[in-house]
Design a protein around this motif. Structure first.
Motif, PDB file in Angstrom:
ATOM      1  N   SER A 247       0.829  -1.208   0.080  1.00  0.00           N
ATOM      2  CA  SER A 247       0.139  -0.201   0.038  1.00  0.00           C
ATOM      3  C   SER A 247       0.988   1.142   0.069  1.00  0.00           C
ATOM      4  O   SER A 247       2.033   1.238   0.305  1.00  0.00           O
ATOM      5  N   GLU A 248       0.304   2.545  -0.242  1.00  0.00           N
ATOM      6  CA  GLU A 248       1.033   3.648  -0.268  1.00  0.00           C
ATOM      7  C   GLU A 248       1.407   3.747   1.046  1.00  0.00           C
ATOM      8  O   GLU A 248       2.871   4.259   1.298  1.00  0.00           O
ATOM      9  N   ARG A 249       0.898   3.467   2.286  1.00  0.00           N
ATOM     10  CA  ARG A 249       1.302   3.774   3.442  1.00  0.00           C
ATOM     11  C   ARG A 249       2.551   2.772   3.729  1.00  0.00           C
ATOM     12  O   ARG A 249       3.589   3.053   4.285  1.00  0.00           O
TER      13      ARG A 249
ATOM     14  N   TYR B  18      -3.407   9.760  -1.382  1.00  0.00           N
ATOM     15  CA  TYR B  18      -2.556   8.996  -0.581  1.00  0.00           C
ATOM     16  C   TYR B  18      -2.188  10.018   0.355  1.00  0.00           C
ATOM     17  O   TYR B  18      -1.727  11.052   0.034  1.00  0.00           O
TER      18      TYR B  18
END
Length: 435
Positions: A90-92, A216
């Motif tokens: 994920s972007e995180r 994001y």
């Protein structure tokens, strides 16, 4: 690695300046204090700073984005950016892992793609973080009975799953890095993101702090240095260079301007938007006293909604949908054996019963809330909770109690209105139904 020494802050200012960022020359960064506890940096005016001037700016190229992180991690792991090692992140996970690699490879010969060391060096170290995920188990127990208690475990579980997935993928290509990719490192990076990140919508021609389904989290070095003040008037400005601009000014940047004068010696403050204390504790590690934006999350069992939860604020703000849901629940329970047309009509008795249900629900939640720290913490337990955590407990519980009391007043007002309307219509009210 992180710290707030003068050397680190000056190195950061120079790094930002060399990369076409900006910090107003009349501001300086100094350690912040709360209850004699040093928790981070404050941005302070050395002289009077007029309203409407640019305080700080960051070129888009210095933003920590998922793409920047993916590119750097591919080099660090010695894999292609399309490698299965980075597939499905994920972007995180990308941004957090990029930050973690700065910690793991601190003082070592790190790839030049790990380009944000001066920035990460000024971020608070793990022992300075105070979100509820950094509470001790004993401290968290003082919040049992609140929305925050469960939300903390939910977030920890989600972040631990992210961390374990990243670590297992890293181990495929580099066991050395995987071994050092600890939960503490990932929690620290995740907290930086929860407390400092902006939505990518801020990096648009029409900057906004409102997230969208496609946005994001991004980090903006320097711009994220200012602490929060509710309702502080600020503007975010995106500067797009003209086609004829010199090469040194050939990229867009994001700037922050304050619309009030800041006197010498005062802290310059940003506005993170309206946030309840539960969100401030969970994501940032601080609270506001008497926070007008406080909310409580209510869940009404037995109601057939896709997501049967509602948020109610102070002065019963948002209680209308809760009231409708309680009425629906009462109606469904009372009239399951009648035809659809009759089931769709509320009687005065149904509505009065609904007011009782709403009051009882609020009373039950009040009874579950912990007391404030002066009552909850005995002399023997003083060492079990740090003063800054006790202060957060008090601010948070005050808001939860106030909201539930206002919800009870809302229900009582509904009751009186129902009684008056029924009498006007000549309907006899059964005494037992009146609270």
């Amino acid at each position: 690695m992180s710290g707030h020494g003068e050397h680190n802050t000056e190195a950061f200012r120079q790094w930002l300046h060399e990369r076409r960022g900006y910090i107003h020359p009349d501001v300086y960064l100094k350690p912040g204090m709360c209850l004699h506890f040093s928790f981070g940096l404050n941005v302070v005016a050395m002289s009077n700073i007029p309203a409407d001037v640019q305080i700080v700016s960051c070129p888009f190229s210095l933003a920590i984005t998922p793409e920047v992180a993916r590119r750097a991690l591919a080099v660090v792991f010695r894999v292609d950016r399309s490698s299965p090692t980075l597939a499905g992140w994920s972007e995180r996970q990308l941004v957090c892992s990029y930050i973690v690699m700065h910690h793991i490879l601190d003082g070592q010969s790190a790839p030049c793609e790990l380009a944000h060391r001066p920035y990460i060096n000024i971020l608070p170290s793990t022992d300075k973080l105070r979100t509820s995920l950094h509470f001790t188990r004993e401290e968290l127990e003082f919040f049992r009975g609140t929305n925050l208690y469960g939300a903390t475990f939910d977030r920890r579980k989600a972040w631990e799953e992210e961390w374990e997935m990243c670590r297992s993928r890293i181990a495929i290509s580099n066991s050395y890095l995987a071994h050092r990719f600890t939960w503490e490192h990932y929690l620290t990076a995740s907290t930086y993101l929860s407390s400092r990140a902006f939505p990518s919508t801020l990096l648009s021609d029409n900057p906004t702090l409102v997230s969208t389904p496609g946005s994001y989290p991004v980090l903006l070095p320097g711009v994220d240095s200012l602490n929060h003040a509710r309702a502080q008037p600020v503007s975010w400005v995106v500067s797009n260079p003209q086609p004829s601009a010199p090469l040194s000014d050939s990229e867009p940047s994001i700037s922050l301007a304050l619309h009030t004068l800041t006197p010498a010696g005062a802290e310059l403050l940003n506005n993170y938007g309206p946030k309840p204390n539960a969100e401030l504790i969970l994501g940032y590690g601080f609270t506001l006293p008497n926070n007008p934006d406080d909310t409580i999350v209510l869940k009404i069992g037995g109601v057939k909604y896709v997501n049967p939860t509602w948020e109610v604020g102070r002065d019963a703000r948002g209680a209308g949908p809760v009231w409708d849901a309680v009425k629906d629940a009462v109606l469904a329970q009372n009239r399951h054996d009648v035809d659809e047309e009759e089931r769709a009509t509320y009687s005065a008795e149904d509505e009065l019963w609904a007011t009782e249900v709403l009051v009882e629900m609020a009373e039950d939640l009040l009874g579950r809330l912990p007391p404030n720290s002066s009552v909850a913490i005995s002399d023997d337990e003083q060492s079990a909770i740090r003063p800054e955590v006790a202060q957060m407990l008090d601010h948070y519980i005050e808001g939860q109690r106030d909201i539930l009391h206002s919800l009870m007043e809302f229900a009582k007002a509904k009751e009186q209105a129902i009684i008056e309307r029924a009498r006007e219509e000549g309907i006899e009210i059964v005494e037992e139904l009146v609270t």
